[in-house]
Design a protein around this motif. Structure first.
Motif, PDB file in Angstrom:
ATOM      1  N   GLN A 265      75.118  20.708  15.566  1.00 32.53           N
ATOM      2  CA  GLN A 265      73.793  21.315  15.470  1.00 32.53           C
ATOM      3  C   GLN A 265      73.320  21.721  16.859  1.00 32.53           C
ATOM      4  O   GLN A 265      73.466  20.959  17.814  1.00 32.53           O
ATOM      5  CB  GLN A 265      72.793  20.339  14.848  1.00 32.53           C
ATOM      6  N   TRP A 267      69.877  23.449  18.772  1.00 30.80           N
ATOM      7  CA  TRP A 267      68.517  23.937  18.618  1.00 30.80           C
ATOM      8  C   TRP A 267      67.761  23.869  19.952  1.00 30.80           C
ATOM      9  O   TRP A 267      68.207  23.245  20.899  1.00 30.80           O
ATOM     10  CB  TRP A 267      67.767  23.160  17.538  1.00 30.80           C
ATOM     11  N   ASN A 273      61.642  22.999  17.158  1.00 31.62           N
ATOM     12  CA  ASN A 273      62.781  23.898  16.925  1.00 31.62           C
ATOM     13  C   ASN A 273      62.420  25.034  15.971  1.00 31.62           C
ATOM     14  O   ASN A 273      63.271  25.816  15.582  1.00 31.62           O
ATOM     15  CB  ASN A 273      63.992  23.124  16.391  1.00 31.62           C
ATOM     16  N   TRP A 277      67.820  26.095  13.069  1.00 30.77           N
ATOM     17  CA  TRP A 277      68.791  25.786  14.114  1.00 30.77           C
ATOM     18  C   TRP A 277      70.159  26.291  13.695  1.00 30.77           C
ATOM     19  O   TRP A 277      70.388  26.634  12.534  1.00 30.77           O
ATOM     20  CB  TRP A 277      68.833  24.285  14.392  1.00 30.77           C
TER      21      TRP A 277
END
Length: 353
Positions: A265, A267, A273, A277
């Motif tokens: 992940q 972000w 965020n 993301w």
């Protein structure tokens, strides 16, 4: 293990055919077909019927009869779920035969029992079918069982595996574009069958070679390879966005859409965020895929990415899932450029110039 030892080990290992399934986009929304034997019976019955909607005439029926070493049936009727009385077993109601190929000239019959989904044998199943058909004036000349990835001997004259069926369809009707996805579906269902054969090959190499193979593969099944790749990607992105945008990274190992599945992940760390993301999936040590995850409260408006039909919280590239083969060089170059472009689009107003 030295490079020389690895090369010598590779020379000893036979080619494995069942290591991965074939990509078939149709399977993303036809899980019902692969799980329900009645769907397969309906498809196969139509293909066996010379007058079926496929327009292929006798292509499949003739190839099938030849495969099971049965004389040609010139004038036939195909029946599915054909009812016959119970003769050898107790129970309420008649038996149902998955597929019957009936020779209209002399009432000869070929019984096809569909076990593609590994259904268990019922009591005296084949013998009861034969007795029930005889009671109705038919003569059973051949019994065939279509076996799943876990074969079960039910006493049929001939067993055909999923791969046998796929290869028969491909040789008889492979030029029919409409059938290619179904043939691929059968091959992927037979993946377990091929995998068993590959494991048998592996164990035939002997304990010493098997131990070395296990040692060599350890970085894969302990996630060492994926972690190494993800850390390389993170390092590259940190260099690109150094002093421009602070990003957060989270490596996750668990199953989601794939059996062997890891994802990274990415972000924006500075502030919220924004509810979306990037997720970089590492699928079966075969490829990386780029997806964008978006909370249901938010909606993305990107030129190249659209909402996925199946997973509403995910966005994929409009031309199909953006993927990069592994091993190879693209995941170090082209993929990094694609991720960088996406980061700039998602957080354009927060990047320091």
């Amino acid at each position: 293990m030295s490079e020389k030892e690895i090369c010598e080990l590779i020379d000893k290992i036979p080619t494995f055919e069942g290591s991965k399934s074939i990509y078939n986009p149709m399977e993303t929304f036809v899980e019902y077909v692969s799980q329900k034997e009645i769907c397969h019976s309906s498809i196969l019955a139509d293909l066996l019927n010379p007058l079926g909607r496929h327009g292929l005439g006798r292509s499949f029926i003739d190839a099938f009869l030849e495969k099971i070493e049965c004389g040609s049936f010139k004038d036939i009727t195909i029946r599915t779920e054909m009812l016959v009385p119970r003769i050898l077993t107790d129970g309420s109601g008649p038996r149902r035969i998955d597929i019957c190929i009936i020779n209209n000239h002399n009432k000869d019959v070929v019984i096809i029992e569909n076990k593609l989904n590994n259904a268990q044998e019922q009591q005296c199943q084949i013998e009861d079918y034969k007795a029930g058909l005889k009671h109705k004036g038919f003569n059973v000349v051949k019994t065939v069982c279509l076996q799943g990835s876990n074969p079960n001997d039910i006493g049929a004259d001939i067993d055909l595996s999923i791969m046998d069926l796929a290869e028969l369809l491909e040789s008889a009707c492979g030029n029919c574009i409409e059938l290619k996805s179904y043939i691929t579906l059968l091959k992927n269902m037979g993946h377990g069958e091929k995998m068993k054969e590959d494991v048998e090959k592996l164990f035939s190499l002997g304990n010493e070679t098997l131990s070395k193979v296990r040692e060599l593969s350890r970085p894969f099944y302990e996630n060492g390879v994926s972690e190494f790749c993800f850390n390389n990607i993170i390092s590259s992105l940190k260099d690109i966005f150094k002093n421009k945008l602070e990003l957060s990274y989270n490596i996750i190992y668990k199953n989601r859409f794939y059996e062997n599945y890891r994802f990274l992940q990415i972000w924006n760390k500075d502030g919220e965020n924004r509810g979306y993301w990037i997720e970089l999936w590492f699928c079966d040590y075969d490829r990386f895929e780029i997806w964008i995850r978006c909370d249901s409260k938010n909606e993305l408006n990107l030129d190249d990415y659209v909402q996925d039909d199946k997973e509403q919280n995910y966005y994929r590239h409009r031309d199909g899932v953006k993927s990069f083969p592994f091993p190879g060089e693209e995941w170090k170059t082209t993929m990094i450029n694609e991720i960088s472009k996406l980061i700039k689009e998602l957080y354009f107003d927060m990047i320091k110039q």
